[in-house]
Design a protein around this motif. Structure first.
Motif, PDB file in Angstrom:
ATOM      1  N   GLY A 126      39.182  50.747  45.907  1.00  0.00           N
ATOM      2  CA  GLY A 126      39.129  52.185  45.682  1.00  0.00           C
ATOM      3  C   GLY A 126      37.773  52.784  45.975  1.00  0.00           C
ATOM      4  N   LYS A 127      37.799  53.985  46.553  1.00  0.00           N
ATOM      5  CA  LYS A 127      36.561  54.684  46.894  1.00  0.00           C
ATOM      6  C   LYS A 127      36.201  55.783  45.900  1.00  0.00           C
ATOM      7  CE  LYS A 127      36.759  53.811  51.866  1.00  0.00           C
ATOM      8  NZ  LYS A 127      36.774  54.417  53.221  1.00  0.00           N
ATOM      9  N   THR A 128      37.053  55.990  44.910  1.00  0.00           N
ATOM     10  CA  THR A 128      36.775  56.981  43.867  1.00  0.00           C
ATOM     11  C   THR A 128      36.830  56.301  42.506  1.00  0.00           C
ATOM     12  OG1 THR A 128      39.096  57.630  43.522  1.00  0.00           O
ATOM     13  CG2 THR A 128      37.874  58.765  45.279  1.00  0.00           C
ATOM     14  N   ALA A 129      36.029  56.788  41.574  1.00  0.00           N
ATOM     15  CA  ALA A 129      36.034  56.206  40.227  1.00  0.00           C
ATOM     16  C   ALA A 129      37.397  56.385  39.564  1.00  0.00           C
ATOM     17  CB  ALA A 129      34.935  56.848  39.384  1.00  0.00           C
ATOM     18  N   ALA A 130      38.010  57.555  39.763  1.00  0.00           N
ATOM     19  CA  ALA A 130      39.306  57.809  39.131  1.00  0.00           C
ATOM     20  C   ALA A 130      40.370  56.847  39.652  1.00  0.00           C
ATOM     21  CB  ALA A 130      39.723  59.258  39.381  1.00  0.00           C
ATOM     22  N   GLY A 131      40.416  56.652  40.975  1.00  0.00           N
ATOM     23  CA  GLY A 131      41.406  55.744  41.545  1.00  0.00           C
ATOM     24  C   GLY A 131      41.142  54.303  41.166  1.00  0.00           C
TER      25      GLY A 131
END
Length: 347
Positions: A180-185
């Motif tokens: 994942g490239k986003t903290a949320a994902g």
């Protein structure tokens, strides 16, 4: 080679303007813990997590096991026929080598490859021999962080293909080591895996064995009687180079060597050269360990706070630590790094 810039306020660490990260890793002096540093909150948290993991791992390492260990993990299980070896013959060769060296590996199966009588036969043979079988998703898609719920559904779609075998464990290996490239994902995906009883089957030694294999197969397709000895030498040198890099990085970040998980693929290079590879590691003082033993280490429960998430676990811990930016390229491994050397060697 690509180089990431260090986080603002990170502890000072000598930057090498030339040469490879491996040279920097051997030549730079260890960080002095007494040196005053201005750390932001994020860097402090990352360092705290890494230190905690390092402490638990250090307590788990017996005094007589300080030499690095290596466990074999094999991804994809694409059983397509290749030059020199059919899919089944390749698998038989791999399992024969593992049996000769008395070690148990882990296979991570992508569901799109794992259907049909040939696959059933191979997976049963792995399970019956005591090897682990883990989940590599059904579609083998890159996880960018978008739509974690759909990605989890794809993981669960693969599970029925594996769950009937005694060797199956709820271990998940991210395709392309992309978490994942986003903290949320990233965080949503971690929560979903835990909710379904899965652990992250981290790689600690990443390689580009797939790229060496692509080049070898292209040569054999063009020249069926081509000499494979130069490819064997390049393959062994490549894996050894990556293994020693990641082990030295582990020593710097954690304070000691670990039982590593080596990433290989169910490819012709593995079928042809795995025996040579294991003999090389043993001759150079490394211990061969079972994959289940390696995955049981507390270190493998770590969740480094880095973005993009993934890569080698050792790479991610070094990234989270904040002091080793000059040693880390992104992605950690890729065919583009090996292409110039193979071109120069005429491979």
């Amino acid at each position: 080679m690509p180089r990431a810039e260090g986080p603002r306020g990170a502890c000072p660490y000598p930057r090498h303007d030339g040469g490879s990260p491996e040279i920097a890793l051997k030549d730079t002096a260890p960080h002095n813990p007494q040196m005053p540093c201005r750390l932001d909150r994020r860097t402090l948290l990352a360092a705290s997590i890494a230190a905690s993991v390092a402490g638990r791992a250090a307590r788990a390492v017996p005094a007589d096991s300080r030499a690095p260990g290596i466990a074999i993990t094999i991804d994809d299980f694409d059983l397509s026929d290749t030059p020199l070896l059919s899919g089944e013959a390749r698998d038989t060769a791999i399992r024969t080598v593992l049996a000769r060296h008395a070690i148990k590996a882990a296979g991570f199966v992508a569901g799109k490859y794992g259907q049909g009588a040939r696959s059933d036969k191979v997976l049963a043979a792995w399970s019956n021999a005591g090897h682990l079988l883990g989940n590599h998703s059904f579609s083998h898609r890159y996880f960018s962080g978008r739509d974690p719920d759909a990605f989890m559904a794809d993981i669960l779609r693969c599970e029925p293909l594996l769950s009937g075998y005694t060797g199956f464990r709820r271990l998940f290996r991210f395709p392309f080591l992309a978490e994942g490239k986003t903290a949320a994902g990233r965080d949503r995906m971690r929560a979903l895996l835990k909710a379904h009883g899965y652990a992250n089957a981290h790689v600690t030694i990443d390689t580009s064995d797939w790229y060496v294999d692509n080049r070898l197969r292209a040569r054999l397709d063009a020249t069926p009687r081509a000499d494979i000895a130069p490819y064997r030498r390049f393959y062994l040198d490549h894996v050894w180079d990556r293994a020693t890099f990641y082990d030295r990085l582990a020593q710097r970040v954690l304070g000691h060597s670990i039982d590593h998980t080596l990433l290989l693929h169910h490819r012709l290079t593995t079928g042809l050269f795995l025996g040579d590879l294991l003999a090389m590691f043993k001759a150079r003082g490394w211990r061969l360990v079972d994959a289940e033993t390696a995955f049981a280490a507390p270190l493998f429960a770590a969740e480094p706070d880095v973005l993009p998430a993934g890569q080698s676990l050792v790479w991610a811990l070094a990234k989270a630590d904040g002091r080793y930016e000059t040693l880390l390229r992104y992605p950690g491994e890729d065919g583009a790094y090996e292409a110039p050397r193979m071109d120069a060697a005429g491979l």
